[in-house]
Motif scaffolding. Structure first.
Motif, short mmCIF file in Angstrom:
data_model
loop_
_atom_site.label_atom_id
_atom_site.label_comp_id
_atom_site.label_asym_id
_atom_site.label_seq_id
_atom_site.Cartn_x
_atom_site.Cartn_y
_atom_site.Cartn_z
N VAL A 102 47.56 23.72 53.24
CA VAL A 102 47.44 22.42 52.59
C VAL A 102 48.24 22.45 51.31
CG1 VAL A 102 45.85 20.82 51.48
CG2 VAL A 102 45.17 21.97 53.60
N LEU A 103 49.05 21.43 51.09
CA LEU A 103 49.88 21.37 49.90
C LEU A 103 49.01 21.16 48.66
CD1 LEU A 103 52.79 21.23 48.75
CD2 LEU A 103 52.62 18.74 48.98
N LEU A 104 49.21 22.04 47.66
CA LEU A 104 48.46 21.95 46.41
C LEU A 104 49.30 21.27 45.33
CD1 LEU A 104 46.98 25.57 46.28
CD2 LEU A 104 45.81 23.48 47.01
N ILE A 105 50.48 21.83 45.12
CA ILE A 105 51.34 21.35 44.03
C ILE A 105 52.80 21.45 44.48
CG2 ILE A 105 52.18 21.87 41.70
CD1 ILE A 105 49.42 22.75 40.93
N ALA A 106 53.59 20.45 44.11
CA ALA A 106 55.03 20.47 44.35
C ALA A 106 55.74 20.37 43.00
CB ALA A 106 55.44 19.30 45.24
#
Lengths: 113, 113
Positions: free
Chosen positions: A44-48
């Motif tokens: 799951v993407l947390l931070i970009a």
């Protein structure tokens, strides 16, 4: 191929402690991404992060895009049991006219209540 | 929920067989990626499609193939299966297949016996 060196490989901490993990590379990246994978699920993407020097927070998570564009770190403050999982960094760069995304091998986090 | 749907969730088959894994990307995403994750391993990039066309190829074996259909769903075909093909297979999608972050499905766990 390109390598991302992610460290540490694993961490065992007590609930409430702060956590820091990082990724380094010999290559320059245009984007850094941090993902979390729970057992049996997809990342799951947390931070970009899109800009060198950028510091971005998402709740108790803070990540930075290194100024050299070759590294990034992720900090978790005041860890809780649900922070358990594997954290992956990923770097994206342009190579041969296309965008390449490279993943680190992950940091496995265990939080003891 | 990432919006990326993968079926089946689990698959058990014998060596030498052929299987098909299916992925529906998030609504609005044009690009689909396939990754393999073996036990205690990171995410290995297999192949990427954008709007029906192959865009990038990673460490995909010749026994494996994929395609993206006009409705943008994708299938990964694995043939002449070997014990070492047992792994989690993830599909991810992104809006433009270049600069936007990837969003992962929950994977298909393949067990080859």
């Amino acid at each position: 191929g390109q390598q991302l060196n992610q460290s540490p490989q694993s961490m065992f901490i007590q609930e409430g402690e702060d956590v820091s993990m990082n990724c380094t590379s010999s290559s320059i990246f245009n984007t850094w991404l941090w993902y979390k994978q729970d057992p049996g699920e997809g990342p799951v993407l947390l931070i970009a992060l899109y800009k060198a020097g950028e510091l971005t927070s998402n709740g108790r998570l803070t990540a930075q895009f290194g100024i050299t564009r070759k590294d990034s770190f992720l900090n978790i403050s005041a860890s809780i049991p649900s922070d358990v999982g594997i954290y992956f960094c990923a770097g994206q760069r342009t190579q041969g006219g296309s965008e390449k995304l490279v993943f680190g091998k992950g940091t496995k986090l265990t939080v003891n209540p | 929920d990432s919006g990326v749907t993968q079926t089946p969730k689990h698959l058990i088959t014998a060596t030498g067989q052929r299987v098909t894994l299916r992925c529906s990307p998030r609504s609005g995403d044009l690009s689909v990626y396939w990754y393999q994750q073996s036990l205690d391993q990171g995410l290995q990039f297999l192949i990427q499609y954008y709007n029906g066309e192959e865009r990038a190829k990673g460490n995909i074996l010749e026994r494996f193939s994929a395609q993206q259909f006009p409705d943008l769903h994708s299938e990964l075909n694995l043939s002449s299966l070997e014990l070492g093909d047992s792994a989690l297979y993830f599909c991810a999608s992104s809006v433009d297949g270049r600069y936007s972050p990837l969003h992962f499905g929950n994977g298909t766990r393949l067990t080859v016996t």
